[in-house]
Design a protein around this motif. Structure first.
Motif, PDB file in Angstrom:
ATOM      1  N   GLU A  91      77.635  32.115  -5.819  1.00 55.82           N
ATOM      2  CA  GLU A  91      79.031  31.787  -6.110  1.00 55.82           C
ATOM      3  C   GLU A  91      79.225  30.286  -6.193  1.00 55.82           C
ATOM      4  O   GLU A  91      78.362  29.496  -5.773  1.00 55.82           O
ATOM      5  N   ASN A  92      80.348  29.900  -6.757  1.00 52.81           N
ATOM      6  CA  ASN A  92      80.682  28.486  -6.903  1.00 52.81           C
ATOM      7  C   ASN A  92      80.906  27.882  -5.512  1.00 52.81           C
ATOM      8  O   ASN A  92      81.533  28.479  -4.644  1.00 52.81           O
ATOM      9  N   HIS A  93      80.389  26.639  -5.268  1.00 54.25           N
ATOM     10  CA  HIS A  93      80.457  25.979  -3.960  1.00 54.25           C
ATOM     11  C   HIS A  93      81.460  24.817  -3.946  1.00 54.25           C
ATOM     12  O   HIS A  93      81.405  23.966  -3.050  1.00 54.25           O
ATOM     13  N   SER A  94      82.383  24.843  -4.895  1.00 51.76           N
ATOM     14  CA  SER A  94      83.304  23.708  -4.972  1.00 51.76           C
ATOM     15  C   SER A  94      84.267  23.656  -3.780  1.00 51.76           C
ATOM     16  O   SER A  94      84.897  22.637  -3.515  1.00 51.76           O
ATOM     17  N   ASP A  95      84.377  24.793  -3.035  1.00 51.32           N
ATOM     18  CA  ASP A  95      85.292  24.821  -1.883  1.00 51.32           C
ATOM     19  C   ASP A  95      84.582  24.545  -0.564  1.00 51.32           C
ATOM     20  O   ASP A  95      85.186  24.600   0.494  1.00 51.32           O
ATOM     21  N   ARG A  96      83.271  24.270  -0.666  1.00 49.41           N
ATOM     22  CA  ARG A  96      82.554  24.025   0.592  1.00 49.41           C
ATOM     23  C   ARG A  96      82.858  22.621   1.112  1.00 49.41           C
ATOM     24  O   ARG A  96      82.909  21.658   0.343  1.00 49.41           O
ATOM     25  N   LYS A  97      83.029  22.535   2.405  1.00 49.89           N
ATOM     26  CA  LYS A  97      83.441  21.280   3.015  1.00 49.89           C
ATOM     27  C   LYS A  97      82.417  20.188   2.800  1.00 49.89           C
ATOM     28  O   LYS A  97      82.747  19.033   2.474  1.00 49.89           O
ATOM     29  N   GLU A  98      81.132  20.494   2.993  1.00 52.23           N
ATOM     30  CA  GLU A  98      80.100  19.466   2.865  1.00 52.23           C
ATOM     31  C   GLU A  98      80.022  18.952   1.408  1.00 52.23           C
ATOM     32  O   GLU A  98      79.745  17.764   1.174  1.00 52.23           O
ATOM     33  N   PHE A  99      80.310  19.853   0.429  1.00 51.13           N
ATOM     34  CA  PHE A  99      80.289  19.468  -0.993  1.00 51.13           C
ATOM     35  C   PHE A  99      81.446  18.523  -1.314  1.00 51.13           C
ATOM     36  O   PHE A  99      81.263  17.493  -1.967  1.00 51.13           O
ATOM     37  N   ILE A 100      82.634  18.896  -0.791  1.00 54.28           N
ATOM     38  CA  ILE A 100      83.814  18.079  -1.049  1.00 54.28           C
ATOM     39  C   ILE A 100      83.652  16.695  -0.439  1.00 54.28           C
ATOM     40  O   ILE A 100      83.967  15.663  -1.059  1.00 54.28           O
ATOM     41  N   ASP A 101      83.137  16.653   0.857  1.00 56.71           N
ATOM     42  CA  ASP A 101      82.959  15.371   1.521  1.00 56.71           C
ATOM     43  C   ASP A 101      81.926  14.506   0.809  1.00 56.71           C
ATOM     44  O   ASP A 101      82.076  13.265   0.722  1.00 56.71           O
ATOM     45  N   ALA A 102      80.900  15.123   0.293  1.00 57.47           N
ATOM     46  CA  ALA A 102      79.854  14.358  -0.415  1.00 57.47           C
ATOM     47  C   ALA A 102      80.407  13.733  -1.689  1.00 57.47           C
ATOM     48  O   ALA A 102      80.070  12.577  -2.032  1.00 57.47           O
ATOM     49  N   LEU A 103      81.213  14.479  -2.426  1.00 56.74           N
ATOM     50  CA  LEU A 103      81.809  13.938  -3.649  1.00 56.74           C
ATOM     51  C   LEU A 103      82.724  12.764  -3.318  1.00 56.74           C
ATOM     52  O   LEU A 103      82.793  11.798  -4.087  1.00 56.74           O
ATOM     53  N   ASN A 104      83.422  12.863  -2.198  1.00 55.43           N
ATOM     54  CA  ASN A 104      84.409  11.828  -1.865  1.00 55.43           C
ATOM     55  C   ASN A 104      83.787  10.614  -1.180  1.00 55.43           C
ATOM     56  O   ASN A 104      84.204   9.474  -1.412  1.00 55.43           O
ATOM     57  N   THR A 105      82.815  10.850  -0.319  1.00 54.35           N
ATOM     58  CA  THR A 105      82.282   9.741   0.503  1.00 54.35           C
ATOM     59  C   THR A 105      80.810   9.478   0.286  1.00 54.35           C
ATOM     60  O   THR A 105      80.256   8.514   0.823  1.00 54.35           O
ATOM     61  N   GLY A 106      80.164  10.362  -0.444  1.00 54.78           N
ATOM     62  CA  GLY A 106      78.729  10.213  -0.681  1.00 54.78           C
ATOM     63  C   GLY A 106      77.905  11.048   0.276  1.00 54.78           C
ATOM     64  O   GLY A 106      76.718  11.302   0.017  1.00 54.78           O
ATOM     65  N   LYS A 107      78.475  11.457   1.379  1.00 57.16           N
ATOM     66  CA  LYS A 107      77.782  12.291   2.354  1.00 57.16           C
ATOM     67  C   LYS A 107      78.749  13.350   2.885  1.00 57.16           C
ATOM     68  O   LYS A 107      79.936  13.096   3.007  1.00 57.16           O
ATOM     69  N   GLY A 108      78.208  14.489   3.222  1.00 54.38           N
ATOM     70  CA  GLY A 108      79.037  15.545   3.798  1.00 54.38           C
ATOM     71  C   GLY A 108      78.223  16.451   4.723  1.00 54.38           C
ATOM     72  O   GLY A 108      77.015  16.624   4.508  1.00 54.38           O
ATOM     73  N   GLU A 109      78.825  16.939   5.707  1.00 53.18           N
ATOM     74  CA  GLU A 109      78.148  17.858   6.662  1.00 53.18           C
ATOM     75  C   GLU A 109      79.129  18.911   7.142  1.00 53.18           C
ATOM     76  O   GLU A 109      80.341  18.725   7.150  1.00 53.18           O
ATOM     77  N   ASP A 110      78.520  20.034   7.586  1.00 54.70           N
ATOM     78  CA  ASP A 110      79.336  21.132   8.090  1.00 54.70           C
ATOM     79  C   ASP A 110      78.448  22.059   8.928  1.00 54.70           C
ATOM     80  O   ASP A 110      77.215  22.028   8.806  1.00 54.70           O
ATOM     81  N   GLU A 111      79.104  22.851   9.792  1.00 55.98           N
ATOM     82  CA  GLU A 111      78.410  23.857  10.599  1.00 55.98           C
ATOM     83  C   GLU A 111      79.157  25.154  10.467  1.00 55.98           C
ATOM     84  O   GLU A 111      80.377  25.197  10.564  1.00 55.98           O
ATOM     85  N   ARG A 112      78.411  26.204  10.223  1.00 56.85           N
ATOM     86  CA  ARG A 112      79.026  27.521  10.113  1.00 56.85           C
ATOM     87  C   ARG A 112      78.241  28.510  10.972  1.00 56.85           C
ATOM     88  O   ARG A 112      76.999  28.445  11.050  1.00 56.85           O
ATOM     89  N   TYR A 113      79.042  29.412  11.654  1.00 55.68           N
ATOM     90  CA  TYR A 113      78.447  30.371  12.596  1.00 55.68           C
ATOM     91  C   TYR A 113      78.431  31.754  11.990  1.00 55.68           C
ATOM     92  O   TYR A 113      79.322  32.141  11.242  1.00 55.68           O
ATOM     93  N   SER A 114      77.441  32.495  12.388  1.00 56.38           N
ATOM     94  CA  SER A 114      77.334  33.891  11.987  1.00 56.38           C
ATOM     95  C   SER A 114      77.441  34.739  13.259  1.00 56.38           C
ATOM     96  O   SER A 114      76.531  34.728  14.112  1.00 56.38           O
ATOM     97  N   ASP A 115      78.587  35.411  13.391  1.00 56.07           N
ATOM     98  CA  ASP A 115      78.789  36.216  14.602  1.00 56.07           C
ATOM     99  C   ASP A 115      77.844  37.400  14.660  1.00 56.07           C
ATOM    100  O   ASP A 115      77.422  37.830  15.743  1.00 56.07           O
ATOM    101  N   THR A 116      77.518  37.932  13.493  1.00 58.61           N
ATOM    102  CA  THR A 116      76.644  39.111  13.467  1.00 58.61           C
ATOM    103  C   THR A 116      75.230  38.755  13.859  1.00 58.61           C
ATOM    104  O   THR A 116      74.541  39.529  14.533  1.00 58.61           O
TER     105      THR A 116
END
Length: 552
Positions: A91-116
């Protein structure tokens, strides 16, 4: 106190250990998460630089080598390359936080949890010169999964730490309390190592001083109470509302003829089980004043019992035991004396009344008037003698005024008495014999004369025809002496010897009217001797005579 201190110390150690484990695990987890994120960023920058130099083909060469997931995202958010999945199907990743931050600042990071899967994924993205974004991601377990995975060694470590805490808490609690347990509370000393106990020990010292003063005062009052009660002739018993003995004196045990059990306690009922004693206790414990009389071994006792009230409740009772034997004996003698006096007065008065009535009615011959008058005269004389003797006894009982002691000579008094009774003795053909010497004593002349007169008169009355009366006067010195009257009379049976000094008592009542007398002679002797603090000795044998000795 040791158990309490141990419990608290162990609880503190356990909570501290648990908090330390949790804190260390959290710190380590955050530290390693930060290192992973930092390494991912460095690696993403390195790969991005390589892609810019060698093109997208470089990604294919490291696809199977690099353990981290590599994703190349276009400017529009479409996935151009992914090392773990088909890029076209993603799927398209344009809504991912790390992608958005990278476009804006050059770098982006994020953490996501999997409860399952109980996993956490870290994303690091960097902006490339052509506008695309290179992203690296790494997945690792959450803190709880790490803890669960290390559960066995953690349990072992915690168990070992708990055992160590138990041992240390036990030893430390004993060591801390040892100076307290070893402390002499009567003489507490402050240890330099435990100056913290100073205020407590000072309070204990002050309290000891106060307690010693109070105990001293209590012992003083207890000793005073004991001295007072032990010197009482009356018995005193204090019980609680269960009849248990709280206090008593030795007089109570003597009067009740009882012995205390070795343990010194128990129910007061064990001292005496008579109905009167039990009734006195029961009435007192029911809130009533009780007054009971009881007889015990020829003694008459009076029990006075009163309840002890406190806060409107009965907490016990106080029993006072008095020996009223002498009082009862006096009361019996009084009743007997009254009865005897009434009888002794009635007999001559009846005779006088009867003869005077006959004379008054003229029913007597002139030649018999003299006999009737003589009888009236004799009966009247008998009454006067009786009344005089009663008055003498009353004076001795009451210590009437005017009975002052002076120097009296027993020998001279005895001689005077024998002269007065000589005519009576001659009629009975009885001879007097007086032996002794001048014996001055201190006494009441009238009483001394009455003593000797009654002894000699009885010796003549109850003597045989041609008998004798021997009088021995002995000087014992120091203004003291004795007089003994020995007769050859009819004697007194042994069973009567103890009672001949009672008022109106006669050994042979059938001969009393023939012999005459009031029956008070020896009673006057007894009371007269007692008035002079003297004593009487009597010996007699039927048919041979009687010896009576008065020691003054």
């Amino acid at each position: 106190m040791t158990k309490k201190l141990f419990k608290y110390m162990f609880l503190v150690a356990f909570v501290s250990l648990l908090a330390t484990v949790i804190l260390v695990m959290g710190v380590l987890y955050n530290y390693f998460s930060g290192e992973i994120s930092k390494n991912l960023l460095n690696e993403a920058e390195y790969i991005a630089g390589a892609v810019e130099t060698g093109g997208n083909a470089y990604l294919e060469t490291i696809k199977n080598v690099n353990t981290n997931r590599i994703t190349l995202i276009g400017k529009d958010g479409n996935v151009l390359f992914d090392s773990n999945a088909d890029a076209e199907s993603m799927e398209n990743h344009s809504d991912r936080k790390e992608f958005i931050d990278a476009l804006n600042t050059g770098k982006g990071e994020d953490e996501r949890y999997s409860d399952t899967l109980s996993e956490k994924t870290i994303y690091q993205a960097v902006l490339m010169d052509d506008g695309n974004v290179l992203r690296l991601s790494a997945t690792h377990h959450t803190l709880w999964m790490i803890v669960f995975g290390m559960l066995q060694p953690i349990v072992v470590v915690v168990a070992a730490a708990l055992v160590l805490s138990l041992i240390l808490a036990m030893r430390l609690s004993k060591r801390l309390l040892k100076p307290v347990n070893d402390m002499d509370l009567n003489n507490p000393d402050i240890d330099e190592e435990y100056v913290e106990f100073g205020p407590l020990l000072n309070k204990i010292k002050h309290q000891n001083i106060m307690i010693n003063m109070q105990m001293k005062e209590l012992r003083k009052k207890q000793d005073e109470f004991r001295v007072i009660t032990e010197n009482m002739s009356e018995g005193i018993i204090i019980i609680d509302n269960n009849t248990e003995l709280l206090s008593y004196n030795s007089a109570a045990l003597d009067l009740l003829d009882a012995e205390m059990p070795e343990e010194g306690g128990g129910s007061a009922i064990y001292l005496n089980r008579s109905e009167a004693f039990r009734k006195a206790i029961e009435e007192a414990l029911s809130g009533k004043h009780s007054l009971q009389n009881m007889e015990l071994k020829n003694r008459c006792l009076q029990i006075i019992a009163n309840p002890v009230w406190a806060d409107e409740e009965i907490h016990g009772a106080v029993l006072i035991i008095m020996d009223i034997t002498e009082k009862e004996h006096r009361e019996r003698l009084r009743r007997e004396f009254t009865s005897n006096v009434s009888h002794e007065l009635k007999t001559p008065l009846t005779s006088i009344y009867g003869m005077s009535e006959i004379l008054m009615n003229g029913m007597v011959k002139s030649e018999d008037v003299k006999d009737f008058a003589s009888s009236i005269h004799d009966e009247t004389g008998r009454l006067i003698t009786l009344i005089n003797d009663i008055i003498k006894l009353s004076q001795l009982d009451e210590a009437a005024p005017g009975m002052e002691k002076e120097v009296v000579d027993l020998f001279d008094t005895a001689k005077s008495v024998t002269e007065r009774l000589s005519s009576v003795a001659e009629k009975k053909n009885v001879g007097f014999e007086l032996y002794g010497e001048q014996t001055p004593i201190e006494g009441v002349p009238s009483i001394i004369e009455e003593i000797i007169y009654n002894l000699c008169e009885n010796a003549v009355k109850y003597n045989k025809d041609g008998g004798y009366v021997k009088i021995y006067v002995t000087n014992t010195g120091h203004m003291h002496g004795s007089i003994e009257v020995d007769d050859s009379g009819i004697g007194i049976p042994p069973e009567h010897l103890d009672r001949v000094f009672e008022r109106f008592y006669r050994v042979d009542k059938s001969h009393s009217k023939t012999i005459g007398g009031t029956g008070l002679g020896l009673s006057i002797v007894k009371h007269g001797a007692a008035y002079h603090n003297g004593r009487i000795e009597i010996k007699s044998k039927v048919g041979e005579g009687t010896k009576i000795k008065v020691i003054l």
